[in-house]
Design an enzyme around this catalytic site. Sequence first.
Site, PDB file in Angstrom:
ATOM      1  N   ASP A 146       0.829  -1.392   0.052  1.00 40.11           N
ATOM      2  CA  ASP A 146       0.025  -0.076  -0.127  1.00 40.11           C
ATOM      3  C   ASP A 146       0.878   1.226   0.121  1.00 40.11           C
ATOM      4  O   ASP A 146       0.570   2.157  -0.708  1.00 40.11           O
ATOM      5  CB  ASP A 146      -0.933  -0.102   1.234  1.00 40.11           C
ATOM      6  CG  ASP A 146      -2.011   1.071   1.332  1.00 40.11           C
ATOM      7  OD1 ASP A 146      -3.113   1.177   0.865  1.00 40.11           O
ATOM      8  OD2 ASP A 146      -1.493   2.220   1.796  1.00 40.11           O
ATOM      9  N   VAL A 196      -5.357   2.482  -0.580  1.00 39.95           N
ATOM     10  CA  VAL A 196      -5.112   1.578  -1.600  1.00 39.95           C
ATOM     11  C   VAL A 196      -5.475   0.141  -1.494  1.00 39.95           C
ATOM     12  O   VAL A 196      -6.247  -0.289  -2.181  1.00 39.95           O
ATOM     13  CB  VAL A 196      -3.600   1.511  -2.045  1.00 39.95           C
ATOM     14  CG1 VAL A 196      -3.471   0.754  -3.297  1.00 39.95           C
ATOM     15  CG2 VAL A 196      -3.227   2.967  -2.329  1.00 39.95           C
ATOM     16  N   ASP A 197      -5.098  -0.512  -0.393  1.00 41.45           N
ATOM     17  CA  ASP A 197      -5.574  -1.614  -0.207  1.00 41.45           C
ATOM     18  C   ASP A 197      -7.278  -1.944  -0.094  1.00 41.45           C
ATOM     19  O   ASP A 197      -7.770  -2.595  -0.699  1.00 41.45           O
ATOM     20  CB  ASP A 197      -5.069  -2.344   1.179  1.00 41.45           C
ATOM     21  CG  ASP A 197      -3.615  -2.836   0.929  1.00 41.45           C
ATOM     22  OD1 ASP A 197      -3.312  -3.230  -0.119  1.00 41.45           O
ATOM     23  OD2 ASP A 197      -2.878  -3.050   1.765  1.00 41.45           O
ATOM     24  N   ILE A 198      -7.835  -0.900   0.866  1.00 35.52           N
ATOM     25  CA  ILE A 198      -9.185  -0.889   1.048  1.00 35.52           C
ATOM     26  C   ILE A 198      -9.896  -0.634  -0.361  1.00 35.52           C
ATOM     27  O   ILE A 198     -10.977  -1.063  -0.774  1.00 35.52           O
ATOM     28  CB  ILE A 198      -9.521   0.026   1.909  1.00 35.52           C
ATOM     29  CG1 ILE A 198      -8.860  -0.191   3.325  1.00 35.52           C
ATOM     30  CG2 ILE A 198     -11.047   0.432   1.976  1.00 35.52           C
ATOM     31  CD1 ILE A 198      -9.535  -1.354   3.818  1.00 35.52           C
ATOM     32  N   GLY A 234      -9.842  -3.738  -2.584  1.00 36.80           N
ATOM     33  CA  GLY A 234     -10.689  -4.567  -2.039  1.00 36.80           C
ATOM     34  C   GLY A 234     -12.330  -4.125  -2.305  1.00 36.80           C
ATOM     35  O   GLY A 234     -12.904  -5.159  -2.910  1.00 36.80           O
TER      36      GLY A 234
END
Length: 396
Positions: A141, A169-171, A174
């Site tokens: 991220d 970024v990860d969220i 997802g």
Amino acid sequence: MPSAALDGIRVIDLSRVLAGPYCAMLLADYGADVIKIEQPGSGDPTRAWGPPWLGDQSAYYLTANRNKRGLTLDLKSAAGQGVARRLIASADVVVENFLPGALARWGLDYATLAAGQPGLIYCSITGYGQTGPYRDRPGYDFMIQAEGGIMSITGPADGEPHKVGVAIVDISAGLFAASAILAALHHRDRTGRGQHIDVALLDAQLGWLANVASNYLVGGEPPARYGNAHPNIVPYEAFPTADGYIAVGIGSDAQYRRFCELAGRPDLWDEPRYQTNAGRVAARAELITRLREVFAARPAAEWLAALGAARIPAAPINDIPTTLADPHVRARGQVQAVAHPTLGPVPQVGPVARLSETPATVRAAPPMLGEHTDAILREAGYADAQIDELRRTGVI
């Protein structure tokens, strides 16, 4: 309980850390049967990412794994790969975040699985995607925030670049992955065909640059850091009052005129340059200096009450404890607790979207490592003796 939107959908979650687990958790919240597969002995790396801890479980792991069932499986072993293939054969969706090509070595890639299971929806979440010159790079991220431009526009205008305070970024990856899976499920309902979904963290970050990217693509001017200010709207930022900061977002000329009236400063409207947003943007530095003096003359509570009465967007700048204790947040059910077999109540931030007929629910705590291994394998047709042998040989 009403039926869930994804009742009857089974998801095999081969992912770790945040983007993939968060995607799979969203599907689980909507009722999918999500089986989280982890390495025996160690499990998801986030299990060790503490403090803080709730008992022996890290708060980080508890973030993105509720409503799942947990199974341990050594995917590097031939026996483990066989178990995985049997489980996937009963599934609708696979979510994975291995480097491109890694699962192909074990016969668990999309091409191999889809040859015998054409309805399979297979979602790969990686740093840079399945194609392109960077495809083999691992994705993190922080590095994607740096490389993808967001840090160049985040932080004080005259300070160093800043990352966003959560792994956004990860969220967002997802979220993009979950929405793509739902679209693929709809397509399969119409055609019977599954598909491979390729989600890259870098692509996700570019996707939510939104108006900032558009500003550059249209105007050609590289975006700058504005701190808490807005590149296209003035005044739209944090202002210091007599006793602390508030956020003010004046989004129209009519709102700005009402502000000048309630502030008792007709001179800030009578200046022709200030009467349009374009003029205020051009005169940003001058106008903001004057407005900061205006806001500093009254306490925050007085400003918030006056701005609210005038229908001008404004808000206190809360810390996290204040936000999570807010009566509106609590009334919306955004802070919940779910029972855990050894830890007692596990606090969770609740599902976001409200579906009137098939509501998302927090039903089960994030699984302990391998908590449901035996039950899942029995469902898949393994006899107890076979399960014992898999355990004896370290496959589970």
